[in-house]
Write an enzyme that holds these catalytic residues in place. Structure first.
Site, short mmCIF file in Angstrom:
data_model
loop_
_atom_site.label_atom_id
_atom_site.label_comp_id
_atom_site.label_asym_id
_atom_site.label_seq_id
_atom_site.Cartn_x
_atom_site.Cartn_y
_atom_site.Cartn_z
N CYS A 1 -1.60 -11.09 -6.98
CA CYS A 1 -2.03 -12.00 -5.94
C CYS A 1 -1.82 -11.47 -4.59
O CYS A 1 -0.80 -11.22 -4.06
CB CYS A 1 -1.24 -13.09 -6.16
N CYS B 1 0.90 -1.14 0.10
CA CYS B 1 0.04 -0.02 0.10
C CYS B 1 0.77 1.26 0.00
O CYS B 1 1.91 1.27 0.81
CB CYS B 1 -0.88 -0.01 1.22
#
Length: 138
Positions: free
Chosen positions: A121, A96
């Site tokens: 993924c 993030c």
């Protein structure tokens, strides 16, 4: 790299579950097929479980059969890529951009019929989900 949301490990441990901390902050991986968003198909936006930053639109999610939620692209500017050599080979880790929380890895050229030929993924436990119009969440 410095991220806008900065917390100490003890601060993260007060806001994350033990398993979320292991995955998001210690770069762990949940077992395949166990995550709540692996087969999730509701329209909305997936956000970071650590800081709530929008990461993926449901329209970019696809069924890869890999055992984890798969997306062909993130929301522009939401994800940072890093080289990961932790298992003896080179992979691309994704985190993030807002808090540096570990999301998973991205793989290219696997032959999925997606616009980017990428598979992000992502660990379900790294995500939260907000249903509703995607346009209002990004």
């Amino acid at each position: 790299m410095s991220y806008p949301v900065q917390k100490s490990n003890s601060e993260w441990q007060t806001v994350l579950s033990r398993e979320q901390f292991r995955v998001l902050r210690e770069k762990g991986t949940e077992s395949p097929g166990t995550g709540e968003y692996n087969k999730h198909t509701v329209s909305g936006v997936y956000t970071c479980a650590g800081c709530d930053a929008p990461l993926y639109k449901s329209t970019t999610k696809f069924n890869s059969g890999c055992g984890w939620p798969a997306f062909f692209e993130g929301i522009p500017g939401a994800i940072v890529r890093h080289e990961d050599r932790s298992l003896g080979s080179t992979r691309t880790e994704i985190v993030c951009k807002n808090c540096g929380g570990h999301l998973g890895h991205v793989f290219k050229g696997e032959g999925y019929s997606t616009p980017t030929d990428e598979r992000h993924c992502v660990n379900s436990i790294s995500l939260k989900f907000n249903d509703g119009p995607e346009e209002s969440k990004t």
